[in-house]
Design an enzyme around this catalytic site. Structure first.
Site, PDB file in Angstrom:
ATOM      1  N   ASN A   9      -4.737   6.108  -0.678  1.00  0.00           N
ATOM      2  CA  ASN A   9      -3.708   6.432  -1.672  1.00  0.00           C
ATOM      3  C   ASN A   9      -4.403   7.101  -2.849  1.00  0.00           C
ATOM      4  OD1 ASN A   9      -1.681   6.462  -3.576  1.00  0.00           O
ATOM      5  ND2 ASN A   9      -1.535   4.222  -3.796  1.00  0.00           N
ATOM      6  N   TRP A  10      -4.249   8.420  -2.916  1.00  0.00           N
ATOM      7  CA  TRP A  10      -4.961   9.158  -3.972  1.00  0.00           C
ATOM      8  C   TRP A  10      -4.387   8.869  -5.363  1.00  0.00           C
ATOM      9  CZ3 TRP A  10      -6.117  14.963  -2.463  1.00  0.00           C
ATOM     10  CH2 TRP A  10      -6.906  15.000  -1.308  1.00  0.00           C
ATOM     11  N   LYS A  11      -3.185   8.348  -5.414  1.00  0.00           N
ATOM     12  CA  LYS A  11      -2.456   8.185  -6.685  1.00  0.00           C
ATOM     13  C   LYS A  11      -2.429   9.529  -7.430  1.00  0.00           C
ATOM     14  CE  LYS A  11      -3.615   3.346  -6.595  1.00  0.00           C
ATOM     15  NZ  LYS A  11      -3.824   2.104  -7.301  1.00  0.00           N
ATOM     16  N   HIS A  94       5.288   0.745  -4.195  1.00  0.00           N
ATOM     17  CA  HIS A  94       3.966   0.400  -4.727  1.00  0.00           C
ATOM     18  C   HIS A  94       4.152  -0.326  -6.060  1.00  0.00           C
ATOM     19  CE1 HIS A  94      -0.020   0.813  -6.454  1.00  0.00           C
ATOM     20  NE2 HIS A  94      -0.456   0.999  -5.222  1.00  0.00           N
ATOM     21  N   GLU A  96       2.744  -0.011  -8.773  1.00  0.00           N
ATOM     22  CA  GLU A  96       2.784   0.883  -9.943  1.00  0.00           C
ATOM     23  C   GLU A  96       4.177   1.497 -10.105  1.00  0.00           C
ATOM     24  OE1 GLU A  96      -0.720   3.096  -8.797  1.00  0.00           O
ATOM     25  OE2 GLU A  96      -1.890   1.283  -9.187  1.00  0.00           O
ATOM     26  N   GLU A 166      -0.366  -6.164  -1.217  1.00  0.00           N
ATOM     27  CA  GLU A 166      -1.272  -5.755  -2.285  1.00  0.00           C
ATOM     28  C   GLU A 166      -1.062  -6.662  -3.499  1.00  0.00           C
ATOM     29  OE1 GLU A 166      -2.579  -1.438  -1.924  1.00  0.00           O
ATOM     30  OE2 GLU A 166      -0.679  -1.395  -2.946  1.00  0.00           O
ATOM     31  N   GLY A 172      -7.062  -2.078  -8.389  1.00  0.00           N
ATOM     32  CA  GLY A 172      -7.845  -1.329  -9.371  1.00  0.00           C
ATOM     33  C   GLY A 172      -8.632  -2.196 -10.329  1.00  0.00           C
ATOM     34  N   SER A 211      -8.502  -3.283  -4.352  1.00  0.00           N
ATOM     35  CA  SER A 211      -9.962  -3.212  -4.527  1.00  0.00           C
ATOM     36  C   SER A 211     -10.731  -3.279  -3.212  1.00  0.00           C
ATOM     37  CB  SER A 211     -10.438  -4.288  -5.509  1.00  0.00           C
ATOM     38  OG  SER A 211      -9.896  -4.046  -6.798  1.00  0.00           O
TER      39      SER A 211
HETATM   40  P1  PGA Z   1      -7.263   0.034  -5.360  1.00  0.00           P
HETATM   41  O1  PGA Z   1      -5.740   0.453  -5.159  1.00  0.00           O
HETATM   42  O2  PGA Z   1      -7.927   0.133  -4.002  1.00  0.00           O
HETATM   43  O3  PGA Z   1      -7.808   0.998  -6.341  1.00  0.00           O
HETATM   44  O4  PGA Z   1      -7.270  -1.370  -5.850  1.00  0.00           O
HETATM   45  C1  PGA Z   1      -5.016   0.076  -4.023  1.00  0.00           C
HETATM   46  C2  PGA Z   1      -3.598   0.560  -4.145  1.00  0.00           C
HETATM   47  O5  PGA Z   1      -3.054   0.553  -5.249  1.00  0.00           O
HETATM   48  O6  PGA Z   1      -2.964   0.969  -3.156  1.00  0.00           O
END
Ligand code: PGA
Length: 243
Positions: A9-11, A94, A96, A166, A172, A211
């Site tokens: 997931n590049w975000k 997600h 976010e 998640e 993150g 992470s």
């Molecule tokens: P992360 O993000 O690996 O940077 O913790 C995972 C995600 O949000 O899908």
């Protein structure tokens, strides 16, 4: 037998040139053929990256969509746009999107149903906050998220879905659920699915995210019930993603 999957997931990362360079360098690497590989890129790059990786087994995804087919929804993209671009995966719900953009379970459910109608595989995210885990509510929270996200999903469509557990406190942050904690929650999610759908739940891929790095991925992926990983930060660097 569920095939393992690694989803990047590049975000909201990479410029156009960086994205193209990353994708073409990725094509040069020898990656495990027995694992499905998906990169979920920003919408604006999706078609270009798709053509760069077209001679490989890397599959494309995007990170969000609206549930309506078309219309006056400034800034959104539709399932028909994703489908007609031949992009097979979309991340939905997600944390976010839930936290920053205030998407609720009803919205997430509409998006899941709509993706399935267009034969796009939704990667449906769920996970508890740190506070919810400290008061022992993590299973209750995740159970409710799953039931609401999958409301009105038929048994035939169930297998098309990927679920990503998640925990929000692990995204993150460098903190990761232990492989046992992840396995435990993923077994729990499979049980929730099996209460609703019976044995069909055995065919649903459930992955862990939060992470994940080249250092902890093996421990996580070796667990019996964990079918793969959803990787954020560590997928932005070519060598850590390929590892
Ligand atoms: P992360 O993000 O690996 O940077 O913790 C995972 C995600 O949000 O899908």
């Amino acid at each position: 037998m569920r095939k393992s999957i690694v989803i990047g997931n590049w975000k909201m990362n990479k410029t156009y040139d960086e994205a193209k360079r990353f994708a073409s360098d990725l094509c040069d690497l020898e990656l495990d053929k027995d694992i499905d590989k998906v990169i979920c890129v920003p919408h604006i790059f999706a078609l270009e990256i798709k053509s760069i990786v077209s001679n490989t087994d890397i599959m494309m995804g995007v990170q969000n969509m609206y549930f309506k087919d078309k219309g006056a929804f400034t800034g959104e993209i539709s399932p028909s746009m994703i489908k007609s671009s031949q992009i097979p995966y979309v991340i939905i719900g997600h944390s976010e999107r839930r936290e920053i953009f205030k998407e609720d379970d009803t919205m997430i459910n509409k998006k899941v149903i709509s993706a399935l109608e267009y034969d796009i595989t939704p990667i449906v995210c769920c996970g508890e906050t740190y506070e919810q885990r400290t008061i022992g509510k993590e299973k209750e929270v995740v159970c409710e998220q799953i039931k609401k996200a999958l409301n009105n999903v038929s048994i035939n469509d169930l297998e098309k879905i990927i679920i990503a557990y998640e925990p929000i406190w692990a995204i993150g942050t460098g903190l990761t659920a232990s492989s046992d904690e992840a396995e435990n929650m993923i077994c729990f999610i499979r049980n929730v699915l099996s209460e609703i759908y019976g044995d069909s739940s055995d065919n649903v891929r459930i992955v862990y995210g939060g992470s994940v790095t080249a250092y902890n991925v093996k421990d996580i992926m070796y667990k019996e019930n964990i079918d793969g990983v959803l990787v954020g930060g560590a997928c932005l660097d070519l060598s850590s993603f390929s590892d």
